[in-house]
Design an enzyme around this catalytic site. Structure first.
Site, mmCIF file in Angstrom:
data_model
loop_
_atom_site.group_PDB
_atom_site.id
_atom_site.type_symbol
_atom_site.label_atom_id
_atom_site.label_comp_id
_atom_site.label_asym_id
_atom_site.label_seq_id
_atom_site.Cartn_x
_atom_site.Cartn_y
_atom_site.Cartn_z
ATOM 1 N N LYS A 1 9.066 -1.966 16.622
ATOM 2 C CA LYS A 1 9.088 -1.560 17.666
ATOM 3 C C LYS A 1 8.110 -1.092 18.306
ATOM 4 C CE LYS A 1 12.831 -4.045 17.396
ATOM 5 N NZ LYS A 1 13.594 -5.036 18.327
ATOM 6 N N SER B 1 13.377 0.005 20.630
ATOM 7 C CA SER B 1 14.804 0.758 19.945
ATOM 8 C C SER B 1 14.523 1.948 19.670
ATOM 9 C CB SER B 1 14.686 -0.091 18.441
ATOM 10 O OG SER B 1 15.320 0.549 17.066
ATOM 11 N N ASP C 1 12.708 -21.186 17.752
ATOM 12 C CA ASP C 1 11.719 -19.876 17.262
ATOM 13 C C ASP C 1 10.699 -19.646 18.081
ATOM 14 O OD1 ASP C 1 11.152 -18.599 15.475
ATOM 15 O OD2 ASP C 1 10.683 -20.218 14.200
ATOM 16 N N TYR D 1 10.428 -2.352 10.750
ATOM 17 C CA TYR D 1 11.004 -2.545 11.575
ATOM 18 C C TYR D 1 10.847 -1.777 12.604
ATOM 19 C CZ TYR D 1 15.086 -3.010 15.114
ATOM 20 O OH TYR D 1 15.732 -2.816 16.405
#
Length: 265
Positions: free
Chosen positions: A165, A148, A63, A161
């Site tokens: 990034k 991203s 993980d 999100y």
């Protein structure tokens, strides 16, 4: 001779999607690959694919949000494959929803994987590079992080999100500056709309929140791509292989867009 012949790479999130594509491309380019994922079954299947290509593979369940597990994965890779040259911090998760509704648990999950996981990967990689004396021997040392297009533009309904990034870009720049003298390059890749399970889930969540039909959001984003098609994992993997190889030796601290022409910087 393949461009990565004799090199050892580790890819997190290697069991599916972009991570699988990266692992297979690095193997085709000659690298031996350590495949790391939170689930054992998919990485075992990818290991079989790597073996069919003719490169060595080893697997490790970890993980990435847990620092000690990332360090253990790097230790395993170096021991099992007799070296360590390339760290690809690929593992990540998405979160779709309005900023006003984000819960503490949701942001902790996204941050612990997308940001903390990259940080632990950077730390583990530079420690192993130093231990192995890569710089003294003139070997390449590469750290490659998953950002991203959302690390360049903050997208509505993808605020947390996007923030994660953007943070990867900051870590990439800072690590590049801190470790250049050690012979380590640190770069990031910034994909766009990739036809993977993650985007299936993103599309479903948009449908739930906006009332759009399933598939509509995905098609809307794809419709904005200049090259006229959705991205594939192989599209991303080719760029990552470049960053891992000798032709990228003079590139560091960058977060390159590989999105078919969707976000421009």
């Amino acid at each position: 001779m393949s461009s990565l012949h004799g090199k050892v790479a580790l890819v997190t999130g290697a069991g599916r999607g972009i991570g699988r594509g990266i692992a297979l491309r690095l193997a085709r380019d000659g690298a031996d690959v350590a495949l790391v994922d939170v689930d054992a079954e998919p990485v075992n299947a990818v290991a079989d694919e790597v073996a069919e290509i003719g490169s060595k593979a080893t697997t490790f369940v970890a993980d990435v949000s847990e620092r000690e597990q990332v360090f253990a994965a790097v230790d395993h890779a170096a021991a099992a494959l007799d070296g360590f040259d390339i760290m690809v911090n690929n593992a990540g998760v998405a979160l779709v929803g309005p900023i006003a509704d984000v819960t503490p648990a949701e942001i902790r999950r996204v941050w612990s994987i997308n940001v903390d996981g990259v940080l632990w990967g950077i730390q583990a990689a530079v420690a192993k590079f130093a231990e192995l004396g890569n710089n003294r021997s003139g070997k390449i040392s590469r750290i490659i992080n998953a950002s991203s297009i959302a690390g360049h533009d903050g997208f509505a309904m993808l605020g947390v999100y996007s923030a994660s990034k953007f943070a990867v870009r900051a870590l990439t720049q800072a690590a590049a500056k801190e470790h250049a003298a050690d012979g380590v390059t640190v770069n990031a890749y910034c994909p766009g709309v990739v036809g993977t399970d993650m985007w299936v889930e993103i599309d479903k969540r948009f449908a739930e929140l906006t009332g759009a039909a399933e598939g509509e959001t995905y098609e809307k984003f794809v419709g904005g791509i200049a090259l006229g098609r959705a991205e594939t994992p192989d599209d991303v993997a080719g760029f990552v292989s470049y960053l891992a190889g000798p032709d990228a030796a003079y590139m560091t601290g960058q977060a390159g867009l590989i999105d078919g022409g969707l976000v421009y910087r």
